[in-house]
Scaffold this active site. Structure first.
Site, PDB file in Angstrom:
ATOM      1  CD  GLU A 180      -3.062  -1.017   2.190  1.00  0.00           C
ATOM      2  OE1 GLU A 180      -2.843  -0.393   3.225  1.00  0.00           O
ATOM      3  OE2 GLU A 180      -4.155  -1.571   1.955  1.00  0.00           O
ATOM      4  CD  GLU A 376      -3.821  -6.032   2.534  1.00  0.00           C
ATOM      5  OE1 GLU A 376      -4.669  -5.382   3.179  1.00  0.00           O
ATOM      6  OE2 GLU A 376      -2.611  -5.795   2.577  1.00  0.00           O
TER       7      GLU A 376
END
Ligand code: BG6
Length: 479
Positions: A180, A376
Site C-alpha cells: 500500500e 487483500e
C-alpha cells in the site's frame, strides 16, 4: 466454461508484524510497527503526529506477540494447505534480516526463518508471494536518516532486496515492493518512518519520501529481473474507487482529484513516469522533488509486471463543505472518505461495496493494461466462540462471496486478466489501524483478546470450510 482460469492463485495474505510476534527474538531489530501502540495514541503515532521511536511502560504493543506465527507457522501453513491454498502472501520483516536496516552481514537466524516458511509452503505446493516491505521501516534507519525522507534509504532498501533475492531466488516468483505504497501520504510514520520537524512543508516531505520509495521500487524491479529470470514484480495500491457524492461536476472533479492522490504512485510504478498533472500539482503546492535524470531513467526501466491492490471499500468525495461536514466518517479511517448512503457498513464503519471492486478493477486495467492481482480483501468482524468451540461467521462468508462474484464478473464479463486472490488475514491477526485482536478477518480463529490474554489455540470457523469448497471448485461453488 469456468469463470476462473485453471491456474488461478487462491489464497490468503498476512503481514509479518501483524501475525509473527517474536519481535525481539533471534536477533530481530526494532521497526516502526513495533513502537506503534494500542489505544488512543495509535493513529497519532502512525500519522507521525506523535514521536515514538522506542517502547515505553505506559503503552501496550500488540505486535510484540501478535498471534505468534513465528512459533506456529507449521501448524498455520498446514491449515492453509487444508483449505487448498495455492498461494500465501506474507511479508518479510526487514529487521529480522538486517536488524539495523543496513547491516553489511545479514542475520542468519532471520534468513533461516523465512527459508523454513518458504519451504513449508512449497512442501504443500503453495506459491509464496512476498511483500518486501509491509509498513516496517527499521528504527535504526529513522535515527540515522529520518526514514524515507532521505535518499540514502534507497541504497539501504536495495541492499536488503539483494540479500533476500539472492537467498530465496528459485523458490519465490512473486514479489511486491511496498505494501500500500500510497498509504505514506495518509500514515507517513507507519508507511515510511517519517516524522515531521517544526516548520517543515509536510506535503513536500511526504512527496519526497514517495519519490524515494518509487525510485527504490523501480531499482528493486530491475534488480529482481537481473537476478531472477522468473521474477514477477508487482506494485501494491490501497485501492477503492472514489465516487462523486452527486453528479454535480464539482463533485466529479473532486472525486477524480482524490483518486489521483492514489494513482500518482501506480502511474509511476506501472508507466515509469509521473503524470503531467502531478508536476503541476507539486508546483502549485510549492513542492520541489529531489528528482535526478538518473531517477527518471530508472523509473522507466523498472516498471512492474503486474498491479496488485487491496480492496475493502469504495470511497466517496464531495466539493461541498456542508456535505463533507455532514457525511464525513468519524473515527480513525486512514484514508478520508464520506459515508455513502447507498451502502451498508461493517462494525468498524468500512462500507461494503462488491460492485466497487469490479469498478476498481476495470479502472486499474483500463489505466495500466497489466495483469491484476487482488492481494487483500476481507471483513473485520467480531466473532463468537460457541460452547462447543465452533464459530459461525455467515457475515464473513456473505462478504467474501459477494466480492468473489464481482471479481468473477470482471473476468468473465469484462475480460480482465486476474492472476489471483489472497483474502486478508486468513488467520486472525492484529489490526493495522486499531491494534485490536477483536477485529477479526480469519478463517482460522486465534484465542487471543484485545488485552493480550488467550492460549493462542487455533480453531476453524465456518468460513474455513466454505473457502475450502470455493478453492476446490475453482470459484464455481460459492454457496
Ligand atoms: C491494509 C493493510 O491497509 O488493510 C493491512 O495492508 C491491514 O496491513 C488491512 O491489516 C486491514 O486493515 P485493519 O486496519 O482492519 O487491520
Amino acid at each position: 466454461m469456468s469463470t476462473f482460469p485453471k491456474n488461478f492463485l487462491w489464497g490468503g495474505a498476512t503481514a509479518a508484524n501483524q501475525c509473527e510476534g517474536a519481535y525481539n527474538v533471534d536477533g530481530r531489530g526494532l521497526s516502526t510497527v513495533d513502537v506503534i501502540p494500542f489505544g488512543p495514541d495509535r493513529m497519532k503515532v502512525s500519522r507521525g503526529q506523535m514521536k515514538m521511536l522506542a517502547c515505553d511502560e505506559e503503552h501496550r504493543y500488540p505486535a510484540h506477540e501478535a498471534v505468534d506465527l513465528y512459533h506456529h507457522y507449521k501448524e498455520d501453513i498446514a491449515l492453509f494447505a487444508e483449505m487448498g491454498f495455492k498461494v500465501y502472501r506474507f511479508s518479510i520483516a526487514w529487521t529480522r534480516i538486517l536488524p539495523n536496516g543496513d547491516d553489511a552481514v545479514p542475520n542468519e537466524a532471520g534468513l533461516a526463518f523465512y527459508d523454513s516458511l518458504i519451504d513449508e509452503c512449497r512442501k504443500y505446493g503453495i506459491e509464496p508471494l512476498i511483500t518486501i516491505c509491509h509498513f516496517d521501516t527499521p528504527i535504526a534507519l529513522i535515527k540515522k536518516y529520518g526514514g524515507w525522507k532521505d535518499r540514502r534509504m534507497i541504497d539501504a532498501y536495495l541492499h536488503y532486496c539483494e540479500v533476500i533475492f539472492d537467498r530465496y531466488k528459485g523458490r519465490v516468483h512473486y514479489w511486491l515492493t511496498f505494501n500500500e505504497i500510497n498509504m505514506l501520504l495518509h500514515m507517513p510514520f507507519m508507511g515510511a518512518g517519517v516524522l515531521f520537524e517544526e516548520g517543515e512543508n509536510e506535503l513536500e516531505v511526504k512527496y519526497r519520501a514517495a519519490h524515494y520509495e518509487i525510485v527504490a521500487s523501480a531499482r528493486a524491479v530491475k534488480l529482481a529481473h537481473e537476478m531472477m529470470s522468473d521474477a514477477m514484480m508487482g506494485c501494491m495500491l490501497a485501492a477503492g474507487q472514489y465516487y462523486p457524492f452527486t453528479c454535480r461536476p464539482d463533485d466529479v472533479y473532486t472525486a477524480m482529484e482524490a483518486d489521483r492522490d492514489n494513482y500518482f504512485f501506480i502511474d509511476a510504478q506501472a508507466r515509469g513516469e509521473y503524470p503531467v498533472w502531478a508536476w503541476k500539482r507539486m508546483e502549485r503546492a510549492g513542492i520541489t522533488l529531489d528528482c535526478t535524470a538518473d531517477d527518471l531513467a530508472v523509473m522507466k526501466e523498472g516498471t512492474v509486471d503486474f498491479i496488485s491492490f487491496s480492496y475493502y471499500a469504495s470511497r466517496a468525495a464531495s466539493a461541498d463543505p456542508e456535505t463533507v461536514k455532514k457525511y464525513r466518517k468519524p473515527g480513525n479511517a486512514a484514508i478520508m472518505s464520506l459515508k455513502n448512503p447507498y451502502l451498508d457498513a461493517s462494525e468498524w464503519g468500512w462500507q461494503i461495496d462488491p460492485l466497487g471492486l469490479r469498478i476498481t478493477m476495470n479502472t486499474l486495467y483500463d489505466r495500466y493494461r497489466k495483469p491484476l492481482f487482488i492481494v487483500e480483501n476481507g471483513l473485520g468482524a467480531v466473532d463468537t466462540v460457541e460452547a462447543d468451540g465452533s464459530i459461525h461467521d455467515p457475515y464473513r462468508i456473505d462478504y467474501l462471496r459477494a466480492h468473489i462474484e464481482a471479481m468473477g464478473k470482471a473476468i468473465s464479463q469484462d475480460g480482465l486478466p486476474l492472476l489471483g486472490y489472497t483474502m486478508w488475514g486468513p488467520i486472525d491477526l492484529v489490526s493495522a489501524s486499531t491494534g485490536e485482536m477483536k477485529k477479526r478477518y480469519g478463517f482460522i480463529y486465534v484465542d487471543k483478546d484485545n488485552d493480550g490474554n488467550g492460549t493462542l489455540t487455533r480453531r476453524r470457523k465456518d468460513s474455513f470450510y466454505w473457502y475450502k469448497k470455493v478453492i476446490a471448485s475453482n470459484g464455481e461453488d460459492l454457496d
